[in-house]
Design a protein around this motif. Structure first.
Motif, PDB file in Angstrom:
ATOM      1  N   VAL A 150     151.553  90.214   2.791  1.00  0.00           N
ATOM      2  CA  VAL A 150     150.088  90.240   2.682  1.00  0.00           C
ATOM      3  C   VAL A 150     149.680  90.838   1.335  1.00  0.00           C
ATOM      4  CG1 VAL A 150     147.963  91.241   3.616  1.00  0.00           C
ATOM      5  CG2 VAL A 150     149.740  90.386   5.172  1.00  0.00           C
ATOM      6  N   THR A 151     150.368  91.890   0.913  1.00  0.00           N
ATOM      7  CA  THR A 151     150.060  92.552  -0.355  1.00  0.00           C
ATOM      8  C   THR A 151     150.269  91.610  -1.532  1.00  0.00           C
ATOM      9  OG1 THR A 151     150.733  94.703   0.552  1.00  0.00           O
ATOM     10  CG2 THR A 151     150.614  94.514  -1.835  1.00  0.00           C
ATOM     11  N   THR A 152     151.401  90.905  -1.546  1.00  0.00           N
ATOM     12  CA  THR A 152     151.668  89.968  -2.634  1.00  0.00           C
ATOM     13  C   THR A 152     150.660  88.825  -2.624  1.00  0.00           C
ATOM     14  OG1 THR A 152     154.035  90.474  -2.685  1.00  0.00           O
ATOM     15  CG2 THR A 152     153.357  88.373  -3.630  1.00  0.00           C
ATOM     16  N   LEU A 184     136.115  96.430 -13.212  1.00  0.00           N
ATOM     17  CA  LEU A 184     136.233  96.528 -11.754  1.00  0.00           C
ATOM     18  C   LEU A 184     137.692  96.464 -11.314  1.00  0.00           C
ATOM     19  CD1 LEU A 184     133.281  94.273 -10.516  1.00  0.00           C
ATOM     20  CD2 LEU A 184     133.499  96.749 -10.200  1.00  0.00           C
ATOM     21  N   ILE A 185     138.425  95.476 -11.864  1.00  0.00           N
ATOM     22  CA  ILE A 185     139.827  95.301 -11.479  1.00  0.00           C
ATOM     23  C   ILE A 185     140.655  96.507 -11.898  1.00  0.00           C
ATOM     24  CG2 ILE A 185     141.906  93.919 -11.839  1.00  0.00           C
ATOM     25  CD1 ILE A 185     140.087  91.480 -12.161  1.00  0.00           C
ATOM     26  N   GLY A 187     144.979 102.300  -6.786  1.00  0.00           N
ATOM     27  CA  GLY A 187     145.982 101.822  -5.842  1.00  0.00           C
ATOM     28  C   GLY A 187     145.458 100.838  -4.823  1.00  0.00           C
ATOM     29  N   PHE A 188     144.338 100.170  -5.137  1.00  0.00           N
ATOM     30  CA  PHE A 188     143.727  99.227  -4.207  1.00  0.00           C
ATOM     31  C   PHE A 188     144.513  97.922  -4.207  1.00  0.00           C
ATOM     32  CE2 PHE A 188     140.619  96.106  -2.760  1.00  0.00           C
ATOM     33  CZ  PHE A 188     139.999  96.766  -1.719  1.00  0.00           C
ATOM     34  N   ALA A 195     153.901  93.715  -6.555  1.00  0.00           N
ATOM     35  CA  ALA A 195     152.973  94.439  -5.672  1.00  0.00           C
ATOM     36  C   ALA A 195     153.549  94.519  -4.268  1.00  0.00           C
ATOM     37  CB  ALA A 195     151.610  93.752  -5.654  1.00  0.00           C
ATOM     38  N   GLY A 196     154.070  93.391  -3.763  1.00  0.00           N
ATOM     39  CA  GLY A 196     154.683  93.380  -2.440  1.00  0.00           C
ATOM     40  C   GLY A 196     155.978  94.151  -2.406  1.00  0.00           C
TER      41      GLY A 196
END
Length: 431
Positions: A22-24, A180-181, A188-189, A310-311
């Motif tokens: 989900v993270t990736t 924003l990004i 850590g969002f 990220a994942g």
């Protein structure tokens, strides 16, 4: 599933792998919006590219999960889609149909090289410092494209490049999206790039910079404008320009994928003590098959996505992570109406951020040893300055054996490097 994906062996479990998937997905979901926009600049149909992008990702991730058992997301490369549009179609004036055929032929050659394990041997033969340099150089190149598309930088006759007009709506919107990004990422969002694009799009709609969408969920767009086009243009490849394009696609895609794969595998701790990636052959084969599938459906060359880190940071260690990514991208095909309202001003921040993620690999280069540092620097700097990943890699690998021989480290040079040295000299001399 535990036995097939080796959960226990790699210190993970079903919940951890699902969360990683989900993270990736959230980290790389922007490609569904950005890729159609980049390729539409080449004249391709946005809707068809959207569907081709989604299906190619699903196909590639399933292969990566089942065949290679790696926690890597596969999608059209952010470096190679830009190369396809801006270098081949726009700069060289080659029709997108012919360029896509070039991608197809290069993918077939990729497949053959992967099956013969030649590709794997070359990847493992490239010195580690240059692997990191390739990844970093691609990052700078992608960031340059993002800054240019947003109008934050522009051409200048005296200095080649200069600051653009930052008061224009598109530039302001891109700057807002970038901020924003960045703020979400440093906090850590998860999914910062994806949600940054969504928020920036909403702001653009509210301020009148972007037209509002008429609907959110819709039918999956037809691939008719792009599907199978490559088969109609195979006779067109037998020309000097097309053969050059095919070779360059093969060359650029090879080292783009190699650099990114090394970066991801290093992050996951999957590179062994011999500087080799276990099961790399199946990873490269999965990527080759995905590129072949993608060119037939209507998108540019695929690659292992750097956002997979990220994942991996979330605990992904097996192919089940890739399976989860595939399922979520299959569902995302229902949101095609959104691509009509997302502009380059909204996607530019994503390009810049992805560039920064890839550029981070240069910290691993041995900068205090000039025989490694100088070839690495040339590889990095020449990618954005020549607007070509291929030129950067070629020049770096030409200089590398020369600096190594100068310090009498000829025993550390893999024989394959000498072959590449000759090939790249011929590349500049005749291609």
């Amino acid at each position: 599933m535990n036995a097939f994906f080796k959960f226990n062996e790699r210190g993970t479990n079903l919940k951890q792998e699902t969360l990683a998937g989900v993270t990736t997905f959230l980290a790389m979901a922007y490609i569904m919006i950005v890729n159609p926009i980049v390729l539409s600049d080449a004249g391709m149909d946005k809707g068809a590219v959207f569907t081709a992008t989604g299906l190619t990702i699903v196909f590639g991730c399933l292969l990566m999960g089942i065949l290679a058992n790696f926690p890597i997301g596969v999608a059209p490369s952010m470096g190679l889609n830009s190369f396809f549009t801006y270098s081949v179609v726009i700069n060289l004036g080659i029709p997108w149909e012919n360029a896509l055929t070039g991608v197809f032929i290069a993918a077939i050659l990729f497949l053959i090289l992967s099956l013969l394990k030649i590709r794997e041997k070359i990847v493992n033969a490239i010195p580690q410092d240059l692997k990191f340099a390739v990844s970093g150089g691609i990052g700078f190149f992608i960031a340059l494209i993002g800054l240019k598309s947003a109008g934050i930088i522009k051409a200048n006759e005296s200095t080649l490049v200069t600051l653009g007009d930052l008061t224009k709506p598109n530039a302001l919107l891109a700057i807002l999206g970038f901020i924003l990004i960045v703020l979400m990422m440093v906090r850590g969002f998860r999914g910062a790039i994806f949600f940054g694009i969504i928020i920036t799009t909403i702001v653009g709609i509210l301020t009148g910079v972007i037209d509002a969408p008429k609907q959110i969920i819709g039918a999956v767009p037809s691939m008719a404008p792009t599907f199978g086009v490559v088969f109609d243009h195979i006779p067109d490849i037998f020309s000097k320009d097309m053969l050059t394009v095919i070779f360059t696609f093969l060359f650029v895609a090879f080292f783009d994928t190699a650099g990114t794969l090394i970066a991801i595998a290093s992050k996951a701790g999957l590179v062994n003590k011999n500087n080799e990636i276990p099961n790399a052959g199946r990873v490269l084969l999965s990527d080759s098959l995905a590129s072949t599938f993608g060119s037939i459906t209507g998108t540019s060359t695929t690659a292992s996505f750097i956002e997979s880190t990220a994942g991996i940071a979330a605990g992904g260690r097996t192919g089940f992570t890739a399976i989860v990514i595939a399922i979520l991208f299959a569902l995302s095909l229902l949101f095609s109406p959104l691509i009509a309202v997302v502009t380059s001003a909204v996607t530019a921040p994503a390009l810049i951020i992805v560039g920064s993620l890839m550029a981070a690999q240069i910290k691993e280069i041995r900068w205090d040893e000039l025989h490694y540092a100088i070839p690495a620097f040339i590889t990095i700097i020449m990618m954005p300055l020549t607007y070509s990943v291929a030129n950067g890699v070629a020049l770096g690998l030409i200089i590398y054996p020369l600096t190594m021989l100068a310090v009498k480290k000829h025993k550390d040079i893999h024989p394959i490097m000498y072959v590449l040295f000759v090939i790249f000299i011929l590349y500049f001399a005749f291609v």
